[in-house]
Design an enzyme around this catalytic site. Structure first.
Site, PDB file in Angstrom:
ATOM      1  N   ASP A 268       0.869  -1.173   0.000  1.00 50.67           N
ATOM      2  CA  ASP A 268       0.000   0.000   0.000  1.00 50.67           C
ATOM      3  C   ASP A 268       0.916   1.235   0.000  1.00 50.67           C
ATOM      4  O   ASP A 268       2.138   1.133   0.123  1.00 50.67           O
ATOM      5  CB  ASP A 268      -0.956  -0.018   1.202  1.00 50.67           C
ATOM      6  CG  ASP A 268      -2.194   0.843   0.942  1.00 50.67           C
ATOM      7  OD1 ASP A 268      -2.155   1.704   0.043  1.00 50.67           O
ATOM      8  OD2 ASP A 268      -3.215   0.662   1.649  1.00 50.67           O
TER       9      ASP A 268
HETATM   10  C1  NOJ Z   1      -4.051   3.916   0.238  1.00 50.31           C
HETATM   11  C2  NOJ Z   1      -5.225   2.999   0.368  1.00 50.31           C
HETATM   12  O1  NOJ Z   1      -5.160   2.295   1.588  1.00 50.31           O
HETATM   13  C3  NOJ Z   1      -5.359   1.995  -0.761  1.00 50.31           C
HETATM   14  O2  NOJ Z   1      -6.608   1.362  -0.633  1.00 50.31           O
HETATM   15  C4  NOJ Z   1      -5.199   2.660  -2.091  1.00 50.31           C
HETATM   16  O3  NOJ Z   1      -5.385   1.729  -3.128  1.00 50.31           O
HETATM   17  C5  NOJ Z   1      -3.843   3.314  -2.153  1.00 50.31           C
HETATM   18  N1  NOJ Z   1      -3.745   4.326  -1.112  1.00 50.31           N
HETATM   19  C6  NOJ Z   1      -3.534   3.947  -3.508  1.00 50.31           C
HETATM   20  O4  NOJ Z   1      -4.235   5.110  -3.664  1.00 50.31           O
END
Ligand code: NOJ
Length: 728
Positions: A268
């Site tokens: 993430d």
């Molecule tokens: C953080 C989020 O937790 C995740 O769900 C998302 O896909 C990513 N950022 C990318 O934006």
């Protein structure tokens, strides 16, 4: 898959590339950087992205969109880098690209996986034509936490419901051929147990037993892997002390080895770097080492593997074998997407906005997601010929109905307002409007105007709820009541004594306190997306008979959380027939049970769901393990005077087990449409997977234990009709 020795499709192409790549180029494939959405090619921070692409030190870019920008970047990678390996473009397309569908929690409320499939098909067509290859969806984090803002992105509290929706959405995004011009690679996220965040505070600690991990949090991910999901994203939380980004047990032992997942794991956003803040990694190099060795294949935004990888390799702290495995997984997806043959998108063929057909799908699905919580005296549906209607509340004339996570271009296509849609649906009515109060804040100065309109109208529609900004990521709330002074508005309208209905637009279960008793009808519309107003009006005026059900329990008060239907029994459960018993598990200052149970939802007609009949009432555990099933047949009858939808729900309870079992577990559901007087029989096969559970002590093992199972059928988690199945 073991990198250079892979036997997967494209094995020889991948081996050939691996043979020609330097260590830096391999580490580059593991790197994903973000394009800053507000700058164009060659501007601002995109220099960093372009330079990395040119040097062949970049595998993927997120947050870039549109055929011009994606082709521009892709040309740099394909035509200017040494090996010409195409880039993979990813974006959070959570419930729509141009055409915003209802939020995922709402979609789960449809109890119709076809709803999520339609979202995914439209999203994939729109996004792929705009140069995207990959969406960071579906999210499938089971959660008992309505305080957690990200419940809006999930399928709610039930592992089975989440699993069915996850599989349907993965299949619909990806289709049979990822190289097709209307498909996207999907991403199962967040692996794992993110929904268990303590206190519902985002990113928070999760301490979970192996049994609960496997029985509650993992089933949707297993279903997504079985459906062929291309990628998996690691979760921000720790899992019993080990961050999910550095967790070999979940990422490698379970996901890659036990389940045979052949796609890749993406971190993430800065999740690798955050291992330092967790107190798990000493520095960036350590963070890179821990995450790669645990099973992360691609690093989003932070750059520890690219920065420190060469040294880690030299020092033997990461292995070439593991690096090749990660690269091979990433290259495999690029081959599957057809990027080596067709790296660019046809700029003339891009879908440039919601089509009429896509809007129609968004409208129909949004109406299918709505849940009629209450309808005393049949005040709904409204008569389009009503003389006068007041439409009040902060969301009555608001476009803030798209919900959390809208794609970059979707803001250009705002939601249809409820006010406009009511005017359209009741063209002869005198429709008045006042906001009354703002969505947040305590100014009640506008209430008298709204009250005056309510006094003057035949009926008032009060549209209240949550702004999208207080739902989704990093949007935890401690209080789940209607924000600001919205309760005062509902109370003031109720005090007029005139007929009214409440429409809720929100991203999580809300607590409803006294105003609920005063409201004759309450429609849970969630954040319905681009066609919000139309879909709400379709249900209010009866063009659509609501048939959605709650995918999550609605608590009475935040102090009651966690409250969920599939709980275990204590040794001293509350017994309704003995309400004054003291030494039982309950709150002294709260009525027993939630405000609305899982699976609840009314219709403008009525249904009778009969007891399940079983094809046999005895079966051997061995036969179940060998694949035999018992059929539970449930007859449902429309006993009212309108055509409508009912969701037949089947729950099981393993009465005595070596590991205490939930009082009920949903193991089947079917949404059916029945004309007045019509009935149908729905059949559910029950097999080992439905009756067994993961034992969490010692070596994890899935087991079906002999004994009695109660099989319940009904139209909510309170289903009462039951039969007993004996497993011998
Ligand atoms: C953080 C989020 O937790 C995740 O769900 C998302 O896909 C990513 N950022 C990318 O934006």
């Amino acid at each position: 898959m073991t990198g250079a020795t892979t036997t997967a499709p494209y094995a020889s192409e991948i081996e050939d590339l691996l043979g020609r790549m330097t260590a830096e180029e391999k580490l580059g494939q593991l790197q994903q950087l973000s394009w800053t959405g507000d700058t164009g090619p060659g501007e601002g921070q995109t220099h960093e992205v372009e330079t990395a692409a040119r040097l062949g030190l970049l595998g993927s870019v997120l947050n870039v969109a549109g055929p011009r920008h994606t082709n521009y970047l892709q040309r740099i990678a394909v035509e200017e880098s040494r090996l010409g390996i195409p880039l993979l473009f990813g974006l959070d397309i959570i419930h729509g690209y141009w055409t915003t569908f209802p939020i995922p929690l709402a979609q789960a409320a449809s109890f119709d996986p076809g709803v999520s499939a339609r979202d995914a098909e439209v999203s994939a067509r729109e996004a792929r034509s705009n140069g995207l290859h990959w969406t960071f969806a579906p999210m499938m984090d089971v959660t008992h936490e309505p305080r957690w803002g990200r419940i809006a992105e999930s399928g709610g509290e039930d592992p089975y419901l989440n699993a069915v929706f996850a599989a349907a959405k993965v299949r619909a995004y990806q289709g049979d051929d990822l190289a097709a011009p209307d498909r996207l690679a999907a991403c199962a996220k967040h692996f794992a147990a993110y929904g268990g965040a303590e206190g519902g505070r985002d990113y928070n600690t999760v301490d979970v037993s192996e049994a609960r991990l496997r029985n509650l949090y993992l089933p949707p991910f297993k279903a997504a892997v079985d459906a062929g999901v291309a990628t998996v994203m690691a979760a921000f939380n720790t899992i019993s002390g080990v961050p999910a980004h550095a967790n070999p047990h979940t990422l490698t032992d379970i996901l890659k080895e036990e389940w045979g997942f052949d796609g890749f794991v993406v971190s993430d956003w800065t999740g690798v770097h955050e291992l330092i803040a967790h107190g798990f990694a000493a520095d960036g190099a350590d963070a890179g080492r821990l995450s790669l060795n645990a099973g992360v294949d691609m690093e989003m935004v932070s750059t520890h593997l690219a920065d420190h990888g060469p040294r880690l390799l030299t020092e033997g702290r990461i292995s070439e074998k593991r690096l090749d495995d990660a690269v091979a997984r990433i290259l495999l997806l690029k081959f599957r997407l057809g990027l080596f043959d067709r790296p660019y998108v046809d700029e003339g063929a891009a879908v440039t906005g919601p089509t009429g057909e896509a809007r129609a799908a968004a409208r129909e699905t949004a109406a299918r997601c709505m849940v009629l919580l209450k309808n005393d005296g049949g005040v709904l549906p409204l008569d389009p010929a009503t003389g006068s209607l007041a439409v009040v509340g902060p969301f009555a004339d608001s476009t803030d109905l798209l919900g959390t996570w809208i794609a970059p271009g979707a803001a250009g296509f705002p939601a249809v307002t409820v006010l406009d849609a009511v005017r359209e649906a009741a063209p002869t009515a005198r429709v008045t409007h006042a906001r009354g109060v703002a969505a947040e804040g305590h100014d009640t100065g506008g209430i008298p105007e709204a009250v005056a309109l309510a006094r003057d109208a035949d009926l008032t529609v009060v549209v209240v709820g949550e702004p999208a900004a207080i739902t989704g990521e990093a949007a935890t709330r401690a209080d789940l009541a209607l924000p600001g002074a919205q309760r005062d508005l509902v109370a003031a309208v109720a005090a007029t004594g005139r007929p009214f209905v409440v429409v809720l637009v929100n991203g999580r279960p809300l607590t409803t306190d006294e105003w609920l008793d005063s409201a004759p009808a309450v429609l849970e519309a969630w954040h319905p997306g681009i066609e919000a107003g139309h879909a709400i009006a379709d249900v209010l005026f009866g063009a659509v008979n609501p048939g959605g059900k709650l995918p999550v329990t609605f608590p009475r008060t935040a102090g009651q959380i966690p409250v969920y239907y599939n709980h275990e029994n204590t040794g001293r459960p509350y017994r309704p027939e003995h309400p004054d018993e003291k030494y039982v598990s309950r709150y002294l200052d709260l009525d027993e049970g939630p405000r609305f149970v899982f699976g609840h939802g009314l219709s403008y007609t009525t249904f009778d769901v009969g007891a399940p009949s079983l094809s046999t009432d005895r079966i051997e555990a061995g036969a179940l393990r060998a694949g035999a099933t018992v059929e539970a047949a449930v007859t449902v009858h429309n006993t009212g005077d309108r055509t409508g939808d009912e969701v037949v729900q089947l729950y099981v309870h393993d009465v005595v087990a070596s590991q205490v079992q939930p009082v009920r577990r949903l193991r089947g559901f079917r949404r059916v449409t029945l004309a007045p007087g019509e009935s149908t029989t729905v059949r559910f096969p029950l097999g080992a997977e439905d009756l067994g559970f993961w034992e969490g002590t010692g070596e994890p093992r899935f087991t079906v234990e002999p004994g009695d199972f109660h099989i319940y059928a009904g139209n909510s988690a309170l289903a009462e009709e039951k039969r007993t199945l004996t497993v011998t």
